[in-house]
Write an enzyme that holds these catalytic residues in place. Sequence first.
Site, PDB file in Angstrom:
ATOM      1  CG  ASP A 125      -1.775  -1.176   1.100  1.00  0.00           C
ATOM      2  OD1 ASP A 125      -2.266  -1.639   0.082  1.00  0.00           O
ATOM      3  OD2 ASP A 125      -2.637  -1.140   2.425  1.00  0.00           O
TER       4      ASP A 125
ATOM      5  N   GLY B 198      -3.528  -5.257   1.023  1.00  0.00           N
ATOM      6  CA  GLY B 198      -4.282  -6.314   0.132  1.00  0.00           C
ATOM      7  C   GLY B 198      -5.135  -6.985   1.022  1.00  0.00           C
TER       8      GLY B 198
ATOM      9  CG  ASN C 139      -5.004  -5.837   4.517  1.00  0.00           C
ATOM     10  OD1 ASN C 139      -4.057  -5.658   4.585  1.00  0.00           O
ATOM     11  ND2 ASN C 139      -5.703  -4.838   4.106  1.00  0.00           N
TER      12      ASN C 139
ATOM     13  CG  ASN D  14     -19.238  -1.774   1.918  1.00  0.00           C
ATOM     14  OD1 ASN D  14     -19.807  -2.121   1.067  1.00  0.00           O
ATOM     15  ND2 ASN D  14     -17.891  -1.547   1.647  1.00  0.00           N
TER      16      ASN D  14
ATOM     17  NE  ARG E  92     -25.450   4.569   9.817  1.00  0.00           N
ATOM     18  CZ  ARG E  92     -26.399   5.682   9.853  1.00  0.00           C
ATOM     19  NH1 ARG E  92     -27.052   5.720  11.003  1.00  0.00           N
ATOM     20  NH2 ARG E  92     -26.448   6.678   8.945  1.00  0.00           N
TER      21      ARG E  92
ATOM     22  CG  ASP F 197      -9.547  -5.917   4.417  1.00  0.00           C
ATOM     23  OD1 ASP F 197     -10.451  -6.371   4.080  1.00  0.00           O
ATOM     24  OD2 ASP F 197      -8.498  -5.159   4.247  1.00  0.00           O
TER      25      ASP F 197
ATOM     26  N   GLY G  58      -2.303   2.620   8.397  1.00  0.00           N
ATOM     27  CA  GLY G  58      -1.880   1.278   7.541  1.00  0.00           C
ATOM     28  C   GLY G  58      -2.893  -0.057   7.781  1.00  0.00           C
TER      29      GLY G  58
ATOM     30  CB  SER H 252      -3.910  -0.410  11.958  1.00  0.00           C
ATOM     31  OG  SER H 252      -4.851  -1.365  10.973  1.00  0.00           O
TER      32      SER H 252
END
Length: 311
Positions: A11, A37, A41, A178, A211, A239, A274, A278
């Site tokens: 990334d 990716g 991830n 999502n 939410r 991810d 990141g 993260s």
Amino acid sequence: MVLVAGSANVDFVVRAPHIPAPGETVLGGAFQTFAGGKGANQAVACARAGGVPTHMLLALGSDAFAAPIEASLKSAGVTMHTVRPEGLATGSAFICVDDHAENAITVAPGANACLKAEDLPSLQGFNHLLMQLEIPLDAVLAYAMAAKAADLRVVLNAAPAQALPPGLLTAVDVLVVNEGELRALSGVHGSVAEHLAQLPCPTVVVTLGARGCVAREDGAYFVQTGFAVQAVDTTGAGDTFCGALVAALSQAMPLTDALRRASAAAALACTQMGAQSSVPTSRAVTDFLTQESNQTDAAAISALRHYAGLA
Ligand code: RIB
């Protein structure tokens, strides 16, 4: 044991006051690179969630960008099954993160586009297969069919949104999307609950950003409100949710508990820059949930149910 089959990218990230509109140039801050990716991830998130050995089928180029991805997967404890197509670059993603922690991502698939049906390793010993849509759809379909035939639970994160090959969803046990992906797949107008009802998979989970999330399992609906955090970068939060969810489900955790852990992990992932960098550890998620344990916010649950069309 969990097998993730999917993409791995490096990334290239720049923070900017806002994400540029078409034709606009924005002056940003310092440039950074991270291991990313969606597939990698999610593999890291599954491994860091603890308690379940995690393997990943991935494709990398023979260039310098492969090494940091391999190092990240290895340090998380992911066992790699790596395909190295000749003459192709490692996948890369160009990411702008704005001051509200939102992002815009463009992916150059590189080696990810070379994964084929015959690359799938033996499924012996695995109970879950987790996939996304950053590798060829015919490979995704072939892996899903093979996993189904071998009695694995097939989990698909249908991201990024695209038309799916006929028959794929009938092989999927758990679908994670999502809100935009949910609307694109269901093909109807209506509330979140109405969209969820359209999809043929036994379990469908929709993540709704801050939410929280809503799940339908057979005819029953479950909600999990989001955890409030100081978000700096939402890249990889979805991810992290998927990887943590599958780690929990593969250990037979009830869906409501798995949703809570996955939501907490995703919230924590937003507090660092990141993607793989993260993803929180299992210990960090447990500590966070201990602090949050008394906060059952009836108003937030009611607002989420109302938003989803369940109230
Ligand atoms: O979901 C976030 C990921 O999408 C990034 O790490 C980027 O590589 C793209 O695959």
